[in-house]
Design a protein around this motif. Structure first.
Motif, PDB file in Angstrom:
ATOM      1  N   LEU A 136     -41.323   8.195  -3.606  1.00 50.98           N
ATOM      2  CA  LEU A 136     -41.388   8.049  -5.066  1.00 50.98           C
ATOM      3  C   LEU A 136     -41.533   6.565  -5.434  1.00 50.98           C
ATOM      4  O   LEU A 136     -40.739   5.746  -4.969  1.00 50.98           O
ATOM      5  N   GLY A 137     -42.527   6.232  -6.232  1.00 50.03           N
ATOM      6  CA  GLY A 137     -42.819   4.824  -6.485  1.00 50.03           C
ATOM      7  C   GLY A 137     -43.379   4.207  -5.208  1.00 50.03           C
ATOM      8  O   GLY A 137     -43.087   3.059  -4.875  1.00 50.03           O
ATOM      9  N   GLY A 138     -44.210   4.986  -4.523  1.00 46.21           N
ATOM     10  CA  GLY A 138     -44.684   4.593  -3.186  1.00 46.21           C
ATOM     11  C   GLY A 138     -45.898   3.675  -3.192  1.00 46.21           C
ATOM     12  O   GLY A 138     -46.425   3.333  -2.128  1.00 46.21           O
ATOM     13  N   GLY A 139     -46.388   3.277  -4.376  1.00 40.10           N
ATOM     14  CA  GLY A 139     -47.461   2.279  -4.472  1.00 40.10           C
ATOM     15  C   GLY A 139     -48.703   2.663  -3.685  1.00 40.10           C
ATOM     16  O   GLY A 139     -49.248   3.765  -3.842  1.00 40.10           O
ATOM     17  N   SER A 140     -49.146   1.763  -2.825  1.00 43.77           N
ATOM     18  CA  SER A 140     -50.411   1.963  -2.091  1.00 43.77           C
ATOM     19  C   SER A 140     -50.346   3.106  -1.090  1.00 43.77           C
ATOM     20  O   SER A 140     -51.371   3.558  -0.598  1.00 43.77           O
ATOM     21  N   GLY A 141     -49.133   3.542  -0.731  1.00 42.89           N
ATOM     22  CA  GLY A 141     -48.995   4.626   0.250  1.00 42.89           C
ATOM     23  C   GLY A 141     -48.789   4.135   1.674  1.00 42.89           C
ATOM     24  O   GLY A 141     -48.754   4.931   2.607  1.00 42.89           O
ATOM     25  N   VAL A 158     -47.124  10.701  -1.976  1.00 42.60           N
ATOM     26  CA  VAL A 158     -46.768   9.483  -2.705  1.00 42.60           C
ATOM     27  C   VAL A 158     -46.825   9.827  -4.189  1.00 42.60           C
ATOM     28  O   VAL A 158     -47.808  10.416  -4.647  1.00 42.60           O
ATOM     29  N   PHE A 159     -45.776   9.464  -4.916  1.00 41.68           N
ATOM     30  CA  PHE A 159     -45.777   9.669  -6.360  1.00 41.68           C
ATOM     31  C   PHE A 159     -45.698   8.296  -7.013  1.00 41.68           C
ATOM     32  O   PHE A 159     -44.835   7.488  -6.682  1.00 41.68           O
ATOM     33  N   ASP A 160     -46.629   8.020  -7.942  1.00 43.52           N
ATOM     34  CA  ASP A 160     -46.576   6.724  -8.647  1.00 43.52           C
ATOM     35  C   ASP A 160     -47.343   6.862  -9.962  1.00 43.52           C
ATOM     36  O   ASP A 160     -47.912   7.927 -10.264  1.00 43.52           O
ATOM     37  N   LEU A 161     -47.347   5.792 -10.730  1.00 47.54           N
ATOM     38  CA  LEU A 161     -48.022   5.788 -12.040  1.00 47.54           C
ATOM     39  C   LEU A 161     -49.521   6.086 -11.872  1.00 47.54           C
ATOM     40  O   LEU A 161     -50.113   5.716 -10.844  1.00 47.54           O
ATOM     41  N   PRO A 162     -50.155   6.723 -12.875  1.00 46.97           N
ATOM     42  CA  PRO A 162     -51.552   7.140 -12.715  1.00 46.97           C
ATOM     43  C   PRO A 162     -52.509   6.005 -12.305  1.00 46.97           C
ATOM     44  O   PRO A 162     -53.344   6.207 -11.411  1.00 46.97           O
ATOM     45  N   ASP A 163     -52.388   4.822 -12.897  1.00 49.58           N
ATOM     46  CA  ASP A 163     -53.316   3.740 -12.538  1.00 49.58           C
ATOM     47  C   ASP A 163     -53.087   3.253 -11.104  1.00 49.58           C
ATOM     48  O   ASP A 163     -54.014   2.781 -10.437  1.00 49.58           O
ATOM     49  N   LEU A 193     -41.425  16.199 -11.341  1.00 51.61           N
ATOM     50  CA  LEU A 193     -41.530  15.605 -10.003  1.00 51.61           C
ATOM     51  C   LEU A 193     -41.882  16.677  -8.977  1.00 51.61           C
ATOM     52  O   LEU A 193     -41.480  17.837  -9.136  1.00 51.61           O
ATOM     53  N   PRO A 194     -42.600  16.315  -7.916  1.00 53.46           N
ATOM     54  CA  PRO A 194     -42.890  17.299  -6.860  1.00 53.46           C
ATOM     55  C   PRO A 194     -41.583  17.759  -6.212  1.00 53.46           C
ATOM     56  O   PRO A 194     -40.635  16.975  -6.118  1.00 53.46           O
ATOM     57  N   ARG A 195     -41.511  19.001  -5.753  1.00 55.58           N
ATOM     58  CA  ARG A 195     -40.338  19.456  -4.988  1.00 55.58           C
ATOM     59  C   ARG A 195     -40.427  18.832  -3.589  1.00 55.58           C
ATOM     60  O   ARG A 195     -41.526  18.703  -3.033  1.00 55.58           O
ATOM     61  N   ALA A 196     -39.309  18.419  -3.033  1.00 57.70           N
ATOM     62  CA  ALA A 196     -39.344  17.816  -1.685  1.00 57.70           C
ATOM     63  C   ALA A 196     -37.997  18.010  -1.000  1.00 57.70           C
ATOM     64  O   ALA A 196     -36.980  18.277  -1.652  1.00 57.70           O
ATOM     65  N   ASP A 197     -38.002  17.883   0.345  1.00 59.43           N
ATOM     66  CA  ASP A 197     -36.746  17.925   1.110  1.00 59.43           C
ATOM     67  C   ASP A 197     -36.151  16.527   1.239  1.00 59.43           C
ATOM     68  O   ASP A 197     -34.946  16.372   1.407  1.00 59.43           O
ATOM     69  N   LEU A 198     -37.034  15.521   1.212  1.00 60.27           N
ATOM     70  CA  LEU A 198     -36.547  14.139   1.297  1.00 60.27           C
ATOM     71  C   LEU A 198     -37.308  13.290   0.293  1.00 60.27           C
ATOM     72  O   LEU A 198     -38.545  13.293   0.272  1.00 60.27           O
ATOM     73  N   PHE A 199     -36.560  12.588  -0.537  1.00 65.45           N
ATOM     74  CA  PHE A 199     -37.174  11.592  -1.423  1.00 65.45           C
ATOM     75  C   PHE A 199     -36.873  10.202  -0.870  1.00 65.45           C
ATOM     76  O   PHE A 199     -35.714   9.877  -0.598  1.00 65.45           O
ATOM     77  N   ILE A 200     -37.945   9.411  -0.715  1.00 60.79           N
ATOM     78  CA  ILE A 200     -37.772   8.001  -0.328  1.00 60.79           C
ATOM     79  C   ILE A 200     -37.902   7.164  -1.601  1.00 60.79           C
ATOM     80  O   ILE A 200     -38.837   7.366  -2.387  1.00 60.79           O
ATOM     81  N   LEU A 201     -36.955   6.265  -1.788  1.00 61.99           N
ATOM     82  CA  LEU A 201     -37.070   5.270  -2.878  1.00 61.99           C
ATOM     83  C   LEU A 201     -36.973   3.898  -2.230  1.00 61.99           C
ATOM     84  O   LEU A 201     -35.869   3.453  -1.878  1.00 61.99           O
ATOM     85  N   ALA A 202     -38.098   3.259  -1.993  1.00 63.50           N
ATOM     86  CA  ALA A 202     -38.095   1.950  -1.330  1.00 63.50           C
ATOM     87  C   ALA A 202     -38.348   0.867  -2.369  1.00 63.50           C
ATOM     88  O   ALA A 202     -39.389   0.876  -3.037  1.00 63.50           O
ATOM     89  N   ARG A 203     -37.401  -0.031  -2.512  1.00 58.98           N
ATOM     90  CA  ARG A 203     -37.509  -1.155  -3.453  1.00 58.98           C
ATOM     91  C   ARG A 203     -37.797  -0.653  -4.866  1.00 58.98           C
ATOM     92  O   ARG A 203     -38.555  -1.273  -5.609  1.00 58.98           O
ATOM     93  N   VAL A 204     -37.207   0.469  -5.212  1.00 61.30           N
ATOM     94  CA  VAL A 204     -37.387   1.011  -6.566  1.00 61.30           C
ATOM     95  C   VAL A 204     -36.119   0.794  -7.390  1.00 61.30           C
ATOM     96  O   VAL A 204     -36.177   0.230  -8.490  1.00 61.30           O
ATOM     97  N   LEU A 205     -34.935   1.175  -6.847  1.00 52.71           N
ATOM     98  CA  LEU A 205     -33.713   1.055  -7.659  1.00 52.71           C
ATOM     99  C   LEU A 205     -33.432  -0.395  -8.036  1.00 52.71           C
ATOM    100  O   LEU A 205     -32.880  -0.660  -9.106  1.00 52.71           O
ATOM    101  N   HIS A 206     -33.840  -1.355  -7.191  1.00 48.80           N
ATOM    102  CA  HIS A 206     -33.535  -2.760  -7.523  1.00 48.80           C
ATOM    103  C   HIS A 206     -34.325  -3.243  -8.750  1.00 48.80           C
ATOM    104  O   HIS A 206     -34.052  -4.303  -9.285  1.00 48.80           O
ATOM    105  N   ASP A 207     -35.305  -2.441  -9.189  1.00 48.17           N
ATOM    106  CA  ASP A 207     -36.056  -2.807 -10.405  1.00 48.17           C
ATOM    107  C   ASP A 207     -35.300  -2.463 -11.685  1.00 48.17           C
ATOM    108  O   ASP A 207     -35.683  -2.904 -12.767  1.00 48.17           O
ATOM    109  N   TRP A 208     -34.254  -1.602 -11.571  1.00 49.36           N
ATOM    110  CA  TRP A 208     -33.698  -0.988 -12.778  1.00 49.36           C
ATOM    111  C   TRP A 208     -32.192  -1.193 -12.895  1.00 49.36           C
ATOM    112  O   TRP A 208     -31.485  -1.280 -11.892  1.00 49.36           O
ATOM    113  N   ALA A 209     -31.710  -1.181 -14.146  1.00 48.40           N
ATOM    114  CA  ALA A 209     -30.268  -1.248 -14.419  1.00 48.40           C
ATOM    115  C   ALA A 209     -29.630   0.098 -14.065  1.00 48.40           C
ATOM    116  O   ALA A 209     -30.321   1.104 -13.868  1.00 48.40           O
ATOM    117  N   ASP A 210     -28.279   0.113 -14.000  1.00 44.28           N
ATOM    118  CA  ASP A 210     -27.562   1.296 -13.489  1.00 44.28           C
ATOM    119  C   ASP A 210     -27.917   2.590 -14.235  1.00 44.28           C
ATOM    120  O   ASP A 210     -28.096   3.637 -13.611  1.00 44.28           O
TER     121      ASP A 210
END
Ligand code: SAM
Length: 304
Positions: A136-141, A158-163, A193-210
């Motif tokens: 999630l927020g996987g950018g270039s893939g 990979v799930f990310d913004l349309p552009d 969001l797509p259904r999944a067994d594992l969601f990866i969030l790499a360098r995503v939470l550090h972008d956002w407040a709690d």
């Protein structure tokens, strides 16, 4: 910032660059000419598989522009895009992606990290039991493609913004090759969001407040299948928050360029538990990034 401080920063930067230059080129004896050092051939030349050229170009442009307003950032506790690039950014990604060349440079810069340590963060835990993996927020893939290579029994998306997804499809897939991952476009705060067994969030939470982190993790909890899990990849601060230096600098950078900060393992454990992913485990595979795995619990806020 004190008057004249920006000029001083420019001078410091030039001194640093000339020092760095000493590491990057070596003189060919007697001929009065120069050649790339081993370091520059590995990390600066665009054709090298471990090149970090785009990341350095990104740091020298947008990041350096924001750091020039460090004092204002500390005073205001917020990102400095309005001063650095003239865009007032409630959502930092509207400034980060302010043009197609900027979007591509950011995506290329970020993907370069995974040529150095993608395999390590993805093998810190055995992820082979997860049939469907979503970055999630996987950018270039890039990290997702590494996951598909390491775990051939899993299907990876990979799930990310349309552009971003459009740019990933156009610029980051080898022409004619069958993609090893699926790309899905949407807004992770609003879209289904797509259904999944594992969601990866790499360098995503550090972008956002709690608050935004718990909202996002709560959405993942609803999309995650029973028995599933969450893999967080971040530069975790040591207990007490006083280091390591690189994570502290990254944390300052998040203030100047995003809405979040780097956190301690206990902070990630609290955020994940509140959203229904209790008992988060932390592993440090070597390199700047940690891997944290938390199994999906029955309900948000329930500690099992
Ligand atoms: N995970 C990638 C990596 O580590 O290289 C990219 C990390 S980047 C710091 C954050 C990612 O989150 C970007 O790819 C960005 O486009 C994505 N993102 C930001 N806001 C988003 C949103 N509302 N919906 C979906 N993706 C979003």
């Amino acid at each position: 910032m004190a008057p004249g401080r920006e000029g001083e920063l420019d001078r410091d930067f030039r001194v640093l660059m000339s020092l760095a230059h000493g590491f990057m080129v070596s003189q060919v004896p007697r001929r009065g000419s120069y050649t790339n050092s081993a370091l520059s051939s590995t990390f600066l030349v665009s054709g090298s598989p471990q090149s970090q050229r785009c990341m350095l170009l990104y740091l020298a442009g947008t990041t350096y522009g924001c750091w020039a307003h460090l004092a204002a950032g500390v005073r205001e506790g917020r990102n400095q895009y309005s001063r650095a690039v003239g865009i007032s950014a409630e959502d930092p990604f509207s400034a980060i992606y302010r043009s197609e060349p900027e979007r591509l440079l950011f995506m290329r810069g970020l993907q370069e990290t995974w040529s150095l340590c993608g395999g390590r963060v993805l093998t810190a835990f055995d992820l082979s039991r997860f049939r469907v993996i979503c970055d999630l927020g996987g950018g270039s893939g890039a990290l997702a493609q590494e996951a598909a290579r390491l775990y051939p029994g899993s299907s990876v998306c990979v799930f990310d913004l349309p552009d971003v997804i459009a740019a990933a499809r156009t610029h980051f897939l080898s022409p004619g090759a069958r993609p090893s991952v699926r790309f899905v476009a949407g807004d992770f705060f609003r879209s289904r969001l797509p259904r999944a067994d594992l969601f990866i969030l790499a360098r995503v939470l550090h972008d956002w407040a709690d608050g935004a982190c718990v909202e996002l993790l709560g959405r993942l909890h609803r999309a995650c299948r029973p028995g599933g899990a969450l893999l967080l990849v971040e530069a975790v601060l040591a207990k007490g928050g006083a280091g390591p230096l690189r994570s502290l600098l990254l944390s300052l950078n998040m203030m100047l360029q995003a809405e979040g900060w780097e956190r301690q393992a206990s902070d990630y454990r609290n955020l994940a538990t509140r959203a229904g992913f209790p008992r988060l485990q932390l592993r440090r595979p070597g390199g700047p990034y940690h891997a944290m795995l938390a199994r999906r619990g029955p309900r948000p806020g329930i500690i099992t």
